[in-house]
Write a protein that holds these residues in place. Structure first.
Motif, short mmCIF file in Angstrom:
data_model
loop_
_atom_site.label_atom_id
_atom_site.label_comp_id
_atom_site.label_asym_id
_atom_site.label_seq_id
_atom_site.Cartn_x
_atom_site.Cartn_y
_atom_site.Cartn_z
N LEU A 77 0.83 -1.20 0.00
CA LEU A 77 0.00 0.00 0.00
C LEU A 77 0.86 1.26 0.00
O LEU A 77 0.55 2.25 -0.68
CB LEU A 77 -0.91 0.02 1.22
CG LEU A 77 -2.18 -0.84 1.20
CD1 LEU A 77 -2.97 -0.61 2.48
CD2 LEU A 77 -3.04 -0.53 -0.01
N THR A 81 0.78 4.10 -2.81
CA THR A 81 0.49 5.49 -2.47
C THR A 81 1.55 6.42 -3.04
O THR A 81 1.24 7.48 -3.59
CB THR A 81 0.39 5.66 -0.94
OG1 THR A 81 -0.63 4.80 -0.44
CG2 THR A 81 0.08 7.10 -0.57
N PHE A 86 -2.68 2.92 -7.33
CA PHE A 86 -3.40 2.32 -6.21
C PHE A 86 -4.46 1.37 -6.78
O PHE A 86 -4.98 1.60 -7.87
CB PHE A 86 -4.08 3.42 -5.38
CG PHE A 86 -4.35 3.05 -3.96
CD1 PHE A 86 -3.36 3.14 -2.99
CD2 PHE A 86 -5.62 2.63 -3.56
CE1 PHE A 86 -3.62 2.82 -1.67
CE2 PHE A 86 -5.89 2.31 -2.24
CZ PHE A 86 -4.87 2.40 -1.29
N LEU A 100 -3.60 7.01 4.45
CA LEU A 100 -3.81 6.85 3.01
C LEU A 100 -4.54 8.06 2.43
O LEU A 100 -4.25 8.49 1.31
CB LEU A 100 -4.60 5.58 2.73
CG LEU A 100 -3.90 4.27 3.12
CD1 LEU A 100 -4.86 3.09 2.99
CD2 LEU A 100 -2.65 4.05 2.27
N GLY A 103 -2.17 10.81 2.06
CA GLY A 103 -1.25 10.52 0.96
C GLY A 103 -1.90 10.73 -0.40
O GLY A 103 -1.28 10.44 -1.43
N ASN A 104 -3.14 11.23 -0.41
CA ASN A 104 -3.87 11.53 -1.65
C ASN A 104 -4.07 10.28 -2.51
O ASN A 104 -4.12 10.36 -3.74
CB ASN A 104 -3.16 12.61 -2.46
CG ASN A 104 -4.10 13.36 -3.38
OD1 ASN A 104 -5.29 13.47 -3.09
ND2 ASN A 104 -3.57 13.87 -4.48
N ALA A 105 -4.19 9.11 -1.85
CA ALA A 105 -4.35 7.87 -2.59
C ALA A 105 -5.81 7.48 -2.76
O ALA A 105 -6.13 6.66 -3.63
CB ALA A 105 -3.62 6.74 -1.85
N GLY A 299 -9.33 3.52 -4.83
CA GLY A 299 -8.22 4.32 -5.33
C GLY A 299 -8.71 5.56 -6.05
O GLY A 299 -9.67 5.52 -6.83
N ARG A 300 -8.05 6.68 -5.80
CA ARG A 300 -8.47 7.96 -6.38
C ARG A 300 -8.47 7.94 -7.90
O ARG A 300 -9.33 8.55 -8.55
CB ARG A 300 -7.54 9.07 -5.87
CG ARG A 300 -7.90 10.47 -6.35
CD ARG A 300 -7.04 11.50 -5.65
NE ARG A 300 -5.63 11.31 -5.98
CZ ARG A 300 -5.01 11.89 -7.02
NH1 ARG A 300 -5.70 12.66 -7.84
NH2 ARG A 300 -3.73 11.68 -7.24
#
Length: 406
Positions: A77, A81, A86, A100, A103-105, A299-300
């Motif tokens: 992970l 990240t 992701f 997370l 971490g902008n994930a 995930g983003r």
């Protein structure tokens, strides 16, 4: 020549028919799924069963599952990240969500969550566990907490009929249950397991991490110190025990009571014990337990809409109770399921479910939780080993936590 022409025409017709069929069939979407829920055959099979049930009803969605041991999973992970690659879906420990998110994930699911019919049904601490800085970044998966498990045969031999409900009652019962070859009470005292043991005691005393050094925190440490060093009904060896060690010793009959989670149920049942569970004994400020478990995150940069469809389906389908409960050792985490018979997947679950009503989340400490946990564990260890007096131990822990970035 004419035969070849007819054959070619037939081939072209068949190809055209196939292409027409493929055009009418929705394109299959592949979603990546990571988890660490392969820690037991039962849990692993439960996840596979859930995903198989989803794929059966949604043949256009293919889910590629990767399951790893927890340390490897966390490392993977962290790499994802940092790289921005992701998975579409990951089942993460609830305490990892803030890190997370920072971490902008992760995808921000706030708008979707607020429109979801089930959103308001989750118990307040469960909803809080998927929220960071006011934004929702996850869907509750498995909710757990700790409770007091006890051996009925040992209770009967000691003349006890009911589990203790207060701190004083716990110390009295633990002393009565302690023998030359059996401890009255056991709990996890190694690393984060000690933090998970200590935090409920701190909350039950009326304290919290931001007030270390006050009377409540000193009372909480004194309570544990009394069990370990004054009464010696809890062995000093617990400082080297994980929760898994505690479950094993209880199953072997070497502990009359233990503080553990619902993951212990299958193991204790297999041991053939006459046992059950009860809420943790209460302190001056009442009852409290730690909220544990996992949350689903998306995930983003993944296929957010399709992943959201998967997660809401998994959470909404009543047939999934078997896997969430008995398979994953989960507790009902919504107001409409707390008392549902379908969630009583074992007679001993009731004590854990009752404790969940007063559970508190550890995600309030945000991305700092691992460091906060280490400071709390070191503080409690110092007191229980006699290396630090309580006032010095709490002052050092508070100073260390205050230095952490917020």
């Amino acid at each position: 020549m004419r035969g070849r022409a007819l054959l070619l025409a037939a081939i072209l017709f068949a190809a055209g028919a196939c292409n027409a069929e493929q055009t009418e069939t929705p394109d299959q979407v592949t979603l990546t799924w990571w988890d660490y829920l392969n820690h037991s055959p039962m849990a692993n099979q439960a996840v596979d069963s859930l995903l198989a049930r989803y794929r059966q009803e949604h043949p256009d969605v293919r889910i590629e599952r990767t399951s790893l041991p927890y340390p490897e999973f966390r490392a993977k992970l962290a790499e994802a990240t940092a790289s921005g690659v992701f998975p579409d879906i990951a089942a993460v420990d609830s305490t990892d969500l803030p890190r997370l998110a920072e971490g902008n994930a992760l995808a921000d699911l706030t708008d979707r969550f607020e429109r979801w019919d089930l959103a308001d049904g989750f118990l307040p601490p469960v909803r809080e566990s998927v929220t960071h800085h006011g934004r929702v970044h996850g869907v509750p998966l498995r909710s757990t907490t700790t409770a007091l498990v006890y051996n009925r045969d040992h209770f009967a031999a000691a003349g006890l009929t009911q589990p203790p409900t207060t701190w004083d009652g716990l110390r009295t019962a633990a002393k009565a249950l302690t023998t030359a070859d059996r401890s009255g009470l056991c709990f996890g005292g190694k690393g984060d397991d000690l933090t998970v043991t200590f935090l409920p005691v701190l909350w039950q005393a009326g304290g919290d991490v931001d007030r270390l050094g006050d009377q409540a925190s000193l009372d909480a440490l004194a309570h544990l110190d009394g069990l370990v060093n004054t009464d010696r009904s809890t062995p000093a060896d617990v400082l080297g025990w994980t929760d898994a060690d505690v479950r094993q010793r209880f199953a072997e009959g070497r502990c009359a009571m233990a503080i553990t989670g619902p993951a212990a149920v299958p193991e204790l049942n297999q041991a053939g014990l006459d046992w059950t569970s009860a809420p943790l004994p209460q302190g001056a400020a009442g009852g409290a337990g730690p909220l544990g478990g996992e949350t689903w995150v998306i995930g983003r940069n993944g296929r957010v809409d399709r992943a959201w469809d998967v997660l809401t389906w998994l959470a909404e389908q009543p047939d999934n109770v078997t896997e969430f409960g008995g398979g994953l050792g989960a507790l009902p985490n919504r107001a409409d399921t707390v008392d549902a018979l379908a969630w009583q997947w074992d007679p001993s679950v009731a004590g854990f479910t009752e404790q969940l009503r007063s559970a508190r989340t550890r995600t309030a400490h945000g991305a700092r939780y691992p460091e906060v946990s280490r400071a709390l564990a070191a503080m409690a260890t110092g007191v229980l080993t006699g290396e630090r007096p309580p006032d010095q131990a709490t002052a050092e822990a508070k100073a260390e936590i205050d230095r952490l970035p917020r």
